[in-house]
Write a protein that holds these residues in place. Structure first.
Motif, mmCIF file in Angstrom:
data_model
loop_
_atom_site.group_PDB
_atom_site.id
_atom_site.type_symbol
_atom_site.label_atom_id
_atom_site.label_comp_id
_atom_site.label_asym_id
_atom_site.label_seq_id
_atom_site.Cartn_x
_atom_site.Cartn_y
_atom_site.Cartn_z
ATOM 1 N N PRO A 129 0.787 -1.370 -0.136
ATOM 2 C CA PRO A 129 0.033 -0.020 -0.009
ATOM 3 C C PRO A 129 0.870 1.231 0.036
ATOM 4 N N GLY A 130 2.016 1.306 0.787
ATOM 5 C CA GLY A 130 2.955 2.414 0.632
ATOM 6 C C GLY A 130 3.852 2.400 -0.380
ATOM 7 N N ARG A 131 4.152 1.407 -1.107
ATOM 8 C CA ARG A 131 4.862 1.250 -2.179
ATOM 9 C C ARG A 131 6.490 1.623 -1.719
ATOM 10 N N MET A 132 6.781 0.909 -0.910
ATOM 11 C CA MET A 132 7.979 0.989 -0.349
ATOM 12 C C MET A 132 8.795 -0.289 0.150
ATOM 13 N N ASP A 181 6.066 2.455 -10.564
ATOM 14 C CA ASP A 181 4.908 1.703 -11.090
ATOM 15 C C ASP A 181 5.396 0.319 -11.507
ATOM 16 N N MET A 182 6.669 0.533 -12.307
ATOM 17 C CA MET A 182 7.167 -0.448 -13.123
ATOM 18 C C MET A 182 7.596 -1.737 -12.067
ATOM 19 N N ALA A 183 8.263 -1.085 -10.976
ATOM 20 C CA ALA A 183 8.873 -2.047 -9.809
ATOM 21 C C ALA A 183 7.458 -2.838 -9.274
ATOM 22 N N MET A 184 6.504 -2.213 -8.742
ATOM 23 C CA MET A 184 5.435 -2.819 -8.508
ATOM 24 C C MET A 184 4.915 -3.942 -9.367
ATOM 25 N N ALA A 185 4.966 -3.657 -10.582
ATOM 26 C CA ALA A 185 4.490 -4.556 -11.748
ATOM 27 C C ALA A 185 5.363 -5.793 -11.622
ATOM 28 N N ALA A 186 6.799 -5.406 -11.451
ATOM 29 C CA ALA A 186 7.831 -6.716 -11.454
ATOM 30 C C ALA A 186 7.326 -7.490 -10.335
ATOM 31 N N LEU A 187 6.990 -7.038 -9.126
ATOM 32 C CA LEU A 187 6.703 -7.746 -7.765
ATOM 33 C C LEU A 187 5.574 -8.606 -8.094
ATOM 34 N N THR A 188 4.477 -8.484 -8.950
ATOM 35 C CA THR A 188 3.356 -9.293 -9.249
ATOM 36 C C THR A 188 4.004 -10.546 -9.953
ATOM 37 N N GLU A 189 5.060 -10.650 -10.413
ATOM 38 C CA GLU A 189 5.881 -11.693 -11.126
ATOM 39 C C GLU A 189 6.189 -12.834 -9.838
ATOM 40 N N VAL A 190 6.164 -12.420 -8.836
ATOM 41 C CA VAL A 190 6.679 -13.555 -7.773
ATOM 42 C C VAL A 190 5.273 -14.174 -7.269
ATOM 43 N N PRO A 191 5.205 -15.799 -7.455
ATOM 44 C CA PRO A 191 4.210 -16.437 -7.390
ATOM 45 C C PRO A 191 3.701 -16.390 -6.217
ATOM 46 N N LYS A 222 24.481 -3.385 3.154
ATOM 47 C CA LYS A 222 25.758 -3.315 2.915
ATOM 48 C C LYS A 222 26.230 -2.098 3.607
ATOM 49 N N SER A 223 25.680 -0.821 3.623
ATOM 50 C CA SER A 223 26.086 0.318 4.348
ATOM 51 C C SER A 223 25.746 0.245 5.747
ATOM 52 N N ARG A 224 25.261 -0.453 6.412
ATOM 53 C CA ARG A 224 24.653 -0.869 7.770
ATOM 54 C C ARG A 224 23.895 0.313 8.338
ATOM 55 N N ARG A 225 23.176 0.950 7.694
ATOM 56 C CA ARG A 225 22.503 2.065 7.985
ATOM 57 C C ARG A 225 20.978 1.906 7.879
ATOM 58 N N GLY A 226 20.565 0.824 7.226
ATOM 59 C CA GLY A 226 19.093 0.821 6.950
ATOM 60 C C GLY A 226 18.588 1.632 5.802
ATOM 61 N N HIS A 227 17.732 1.532 4.934
ATOM 62 C CA HIS A 227 17.314 2.095 3.721
ATOM 63 C C HIS A 227 16.088 1.919 3.371
ATOM 64 N N LEU A 228 15.186 3.101 3.009
ATOM 65 C CA LEU A 228 13.909 3.257 2.300
ATOM 66 C C LEU A 228 14.069 3.208 0.857
ATOM 67 N N VAL A 229 13.391 2.470 0.168
ATOM 68 C CA VAL A 229 13.430 2.440 -1.500
ATOM 69 C C VAL A 229 12.150 2.577 -1.903
ATOM 70 N N PRO A 230 11.466 3.777 -2.502
ATOM 71 C CA PRO A 230 10.264 4.007 -3.058
ATOM 72 C C PRO A 230 10.045 3.299 -4.293
ATOM 73 N N LEU A 231 8.943 2.596 -4.626
ATOM 74 C CA LEU A 231 8.771 1.605 -5.448
ATOM 75 C C LEU A 231 7.847 2.459 -6.611
#
Length: 217
Positions: free
Chosen positions: A55-58, A78-88, A67-76
């Motif tokens: 829902p938050g597309r994150m 439309d294309m990234a969200m579509a790619a995630l639908t490929e996960v069965p 790897k940077s040992r800091r934690g990280h937020l990555v906004p997703l």
């Protein structure tokens, strides 16, 4: 070009997208997300289901996986969200890219998948040039790695006009460099998990739109 300078061209992105679509889940999907999110192979390949806020597309990359040992937020995008639908869907799934839902792919599996991906991209290149009556001796796609997708994402976002300091935050580079040349103070980066989130979201959205125009245009 040296290994640290490899960036996929627009044509190579088109062939890459077709090849990853043919490969499908898990390795094709992982490769697509590497390009669309600008993150590293381990951070995407080892992604847990709980890291995705649909829902938050994150995507949240927690400290142990970062790897940077800091934690990280990555906004997703439309294309990234579509790619995630490929996960069965899989009952009890813990890891996004584990066929059994639990154990993610290993390094040797990634290596073999990348060899298949490079081979198929080269075949698509040669087929397109042959169809256009071109010289197949010139139809050689230089070998690329998963890290080159990370570099390609950074380059495209900068070419689209996004300031390198925001692109650098998208990439979460521990040394403060995207590979393009500007440096950000490492102390400042500790406080940057939420900083410039709107700018990062805009950069990734434009990256997704750029890829979409290439592959669907």
């Amino acid at each position: 070009r040296g290994d640290r300078e490899r960036v996929l061209s627009d044509n190579e992105i088109r062939w890459f997208w077709q090849a990853t679509g043919e490969m499908g889940y898990p390795y094709g999907t992982i490769a697509r997300l590497l390009l669309l999110t600008g993150q590293r192979r381990g951070e995407v390949g080892n992604m847990a289901k709980r890291q995705i806020d649909r829902p938050g597309r994150m995507l949240t990359i927690p400290i142990p996986a970062d790897k940077s040992r800091r934690g990280h937020l990555v906004p997703l995008s439309d294309m990234a969200m579509a790619a995630l639908t490929e996960v069965p869907p899989l009952p009890g799934r813990v890891m996004m890219f584990a066929r059994n839902g639990v154990k993610p792919p290993g390094s040797s599996s990634f290596y073999e998948a990348n060899k298949r991906l490079n081979r198929r991209v080269r075949e698509l290149c040669r087929a397109e040039i042959a169809a256009a009556g071109g010289d197949l001796d010139d139809a050689c796609v230089e070998w690329f790695t998963y890290h080159d997708l990370w570099r390609t994402a950074a380059t495209v976002m900068c070419q689209l006009g996004h300031p390198v300091e925001f692109v650098d935050r998208v990439m979460n580079h521990s040394g403060g460099r995207t590979g393009i040349g500007r440096t950000i103070n490492s102390v400042t980066r500790i406080y940057c998990r939420y900083a410039a989130l709107d700018e990062r979201r805009a950069a990734l959205a434009d990256l997704g739109s750029y890829v979409e125009k290439l592959v669907r245009g």
